[in-house]
Design an enzyme around this catalytic site. Structure first.
Site, PDB file in Angstrom:
ATOM      1  N   ARG A 151     -17.814  -3.334  17.890  1.00 58.16           N
ATOM      2  CA  ARG A 151     -17.018  -4.516  17.507  1.00 58.16           C
ATOM      3  C   ARG A 151     -15.696  -4.585  18.250  1.00 58.16           C
ATOM      4  O   ARG A 151     -14.884  -3.669  18.141  1.00 58.16           O
ATOM      5  CB  ARG A 151     -16.731  -4.495  15.994  1.00 58.16           C
ATOM      6  N   CYS A 202     -16.067  -9.411   5.842  1.00 51.42           N
ATOM      7  CA  CYS A 202     -15.546  -8.079   5.546  1.00 51.42           C
ATOM      8  C   CYS A 202     -14.295  -8.238   4.691  1.00 51.42           C
ATOM      9  O   CYS A 202     -13.316  -8.851   5.123  1.00 51.42           O
ATOM     10  CB  CYS A 202     -15.226  -7.357   6.847  1.00 51.42           C
ATOM     11  N   CYS A 216     -19.319  -6.774   3.779  1.00 55.05           N
ATOM     12  CA  CYS A 216     -18.726  -5.472   4.094  1.00 55.05           C
ATOM     13  C   CYS A 216     -17.443  -5.366   3.282  1.00 55.05           C
ATOM     14  O   CYS A 216     -16.805  -6.373   2.985  1.00 55.05           O
ATOM     15  CB  CYS A 216     -18.422  -5.420   5.591  1.00 55.05           C
ATOM     16  N   CYS A 255     -19.626   1.416   8.711  1.00 56.19           N
ATOM     17  CA  CYS A 255     -18.832   0.828   9.788  1.00 56.19           C
ATOM     18  C   CYS A 255     -17.623   1.737   9.954  1.00 56.19           C
ATOM     19  O   CYS A 255     -16.843   1.901   9.009  1.00 56.19           O
ATOM     20  CB  CYS A 255     -18.408  -0.594   9.390  1.00 56.19           C
ATOM     21  N   CYS A 274       0.831  -1.207   0.000  1.00 57.37           N
ATOM     22  CA  CYS A 274       0.000   0.000   0.000  1.00 57.37           C
ATOM     23  C   CYS A 274       0.871   1.264   0.000  1.00 57.37           C
ATOM     24  O   CYS A 274       1.907   1.328   0.647  1.00 57.37           O
ATOM     25  CB  CYS A 274      -0.910  -0.013   1.225  1.00 57.37           C
ATOM     26  N   CYS A 298       0.172   4.898   6.994  1.00 62.99           N
ATOM     27  CA  CYS A 298      -0.474   4.698   8.301  1.00 62.99           C
ATOM     28  C   CYS A 298       0.541   4.068   9.275  1.00 62.99           C
ATOM     29  O   CYS A 298       1.064   2.979   8.998  1.00 62.99           O
ATOM     30  CB  CYS A 298      -1.695   3.793   8.166  1.00 62.99           C
ATOM     31  N   CYS A 341       0.358   0.303  10.376  1.00 62.10           N
ATOM     32  CA  CYS A 341      -0.009  -0.736   9.408  1.00 62.10           C
ATOM     33  C   CYS A 341       1.177  -1.444   8.756  1.00 62.10           C
ATOM     34  O   CYS A 341       1.992  -0.830   8.065  1.00 62.10           O
ATOM     35  CB  CYS A 341      -0.890  -0.136   8.323  1.00 62.10           C
TER      36      CYS A 341
HETATM   37  S1  SF4 Z   1      -4.253   0.965   6.886  1.00 64.97           S
HETATM   38 FE1  SF4 Z   1      -2.601  -0.035   5.725  1.00 64.97          FE
HETATM   39  S2  SF4 Z   1      -3.620  -0.849   3.923  1.00 64.97           S
HETATM   40 FE2  SF4 Z   1      -5.016   0.671   4.801  1.00 64.97          FE
HETATM   41  S3  SF4 Z   1      -4.525   2.592   3.795  1.00 64.97           S
HETATM   42 FE3  SF4 Z   1      -3.248   2.528   5.629  1.00 64.97          FE
HETATM   43  S4  SF4 Z   1      -1.294   1.621   4.947  1.00 64.97           S
HETATM   44 FE4  SF4 Z   1      -2.833   1.172   3.377  1.00 64.97          FE
END
Ligand code: SF4
Length: 364
Positions: A262, A98, A130, A190, A54, A58, A61
């Site tokens: 949840r 999901c 979802c 959600c 990705c 974040c 993540c």
């Molecule tokens: S949470 Fe992870 S997968 Fe989702 S947008 Fe952020 S970096 Fe990308």
């Protein structure tokens, strides 16, 4: 019955969060019983249909391409693979699937068409579907709705103020705009967040202000405890205590009485007794399966044993809202617009995100 309010303030929410625990639990459990069956808990299965790689940053993540983690990425799963997994989930007691894809936002094209087909397929298995696919335009939301999507997940993650300390590649307003696009359809929302990212109590309350003042409030709110993954910017964050989790669940239940709350990531670190207190405090859904996208989760048998011990029953699908109809691709009213929406890229600097990125570069 208590009313659903859309004007909660941070001060009011903090006062609830900080109540003596027994009072907090009693109030939350009372509200929970007014609106929900306390012995019914929904079991949802989270399926990572496209993992890793990705472009976002974040801080929590392991799927962000810029950090060095052990995640094995994979391309978009086939509809057949997804159907097999959904059937497995159904036989294990799940009423909702999901599907998560590690995308910044949905792009019109073959891959999105494939996701639409996955939605049609799972809805036809009489399970709630979802998706969590990143940011979404109005037309894309309408196409998902038409395919039979029941819910769209798009977490606010934290308060607006703390969001900037975790993510620099998109803004908090983008999240709200996507939720608004979903609200233009009959798909339910959600949206929740993560605790244990280094935020303070004001941020936790701030996130609940942002969620509870949405009108309507989200039908579903996941409360995650950070699972600190090595290689991510938040790798050194200490696990949250069970008491913080219980307080967060109870406060969410009080300010969002109708919402399905949840209990999400972080359950492997909780005892059964701790989870039982979360259910008493108003949690009425768990995610099943040994993986939550990429982080560990208790396995289905352990959960079913816990349900037996606590006398809980898995919720049947479409208990809260009727099943959406699926429109086949050839009968669709909405076509692919080939949209390339410009979501914001604030790109301010978050030191720990930069440090994790540099560390990953050095390891390559
Ligand atoms: S949470 Fe992870 S997968 Fe989702 S947008 Fe952020 S970096 Fe990308």
């Amino acid at each position: 019955m208590s009313e659903t309010r859309h004007n909660w303030t941070k001060e009011e929410i903090l006062a609830i969060y900080n109540k003596p625990l027994m009072e907090l639990l009693y109030e939350a459990a009372t509200i929970h019983r007014e609106r929900h069956d306390p012995n019914v808990v929904q079991v949802s299965t989270l399926l990572s249909v496209k993992t890793g790689g990705c472009s976002e940053d974040c801080g929590y993540c392991p799927q962000a391409a810029r950090y060095h983690t052990d995640i094995e990425g994979n391309d978009l799963m086939s509809v057949k693979q997804v159907k097999a997994q959904a059937l497995r989930a159904k036989s294990g007691g799940s009423s909702r699937v999901c599907m998560g894809a590690a995308w910044r936002n949905v792009k019109d094209g073959e891959e999105f068409d494939q996701v639409l087909e996955m939605v049609r397929t799972i809805n036809k298995l009489d399970m709630e579907v979802c998706c969590t696919l990143g940011m979404l335009t109005e037309n894309q939301a309408k196409r998902l709705a038409e395919a039979g999507l029941y819910a769209y997940n798009h977490n606010l993650d934290s308060s607006e103020e703390y969001y900037k300390e975790v993510i620099s590649t998109r803004g908090f307003q983008d999240r709200l705009d996507t939720i608004e696009n979903v609200r233009k359809t009959n798909v339910t929302v959600c949206s929740g967040g993560i605790i244990g990212m280094g935020e303070n109590l004001e941020d936790r309350a701030g996130m609940l202000v942002a969620l509870s003042t949405l009108n309507p409030q989200p039908e579903s709110t996941p409360i995650n405890a950070l699972v600190a993954v090595e290689g991510t910017p938040l790798e050194d964050e200490k696990p949250v205590s069970i008491w913080e989790m219980i307080r967060m669940v109870a406060t969410t239940r009080i300010v969002m009485p109708e919402t399905q709350v949840r209990l999400s990531a972080g359950r492997t670190q909780m005892t059964r007794e701790g989870q039982a207190m979360c259910f008493f405090a108003g949690a009425n859904s768990i995610f099943a399966g040994d993986k939550l996208l990429t982080t560990p989760n208790p396995d289905v048998n352990e959960d079913m044993e816990m349900f037996a011990v606590l006398g809980l029953e898995p919720q049947k699908p479409f208990t809260k809202k009727v099943q959406p109809q699926t429109v086949e691709a050839q009968d669709s009213e909405f076509e692919s617009l080939g949209e390339k929406p410009k979501w914001t890229r604030p790109e301010h600097t978050i030191e720990r995100n930069e440090a994790a990125k540099e560390k990953a570069k050095a390891l390559k």
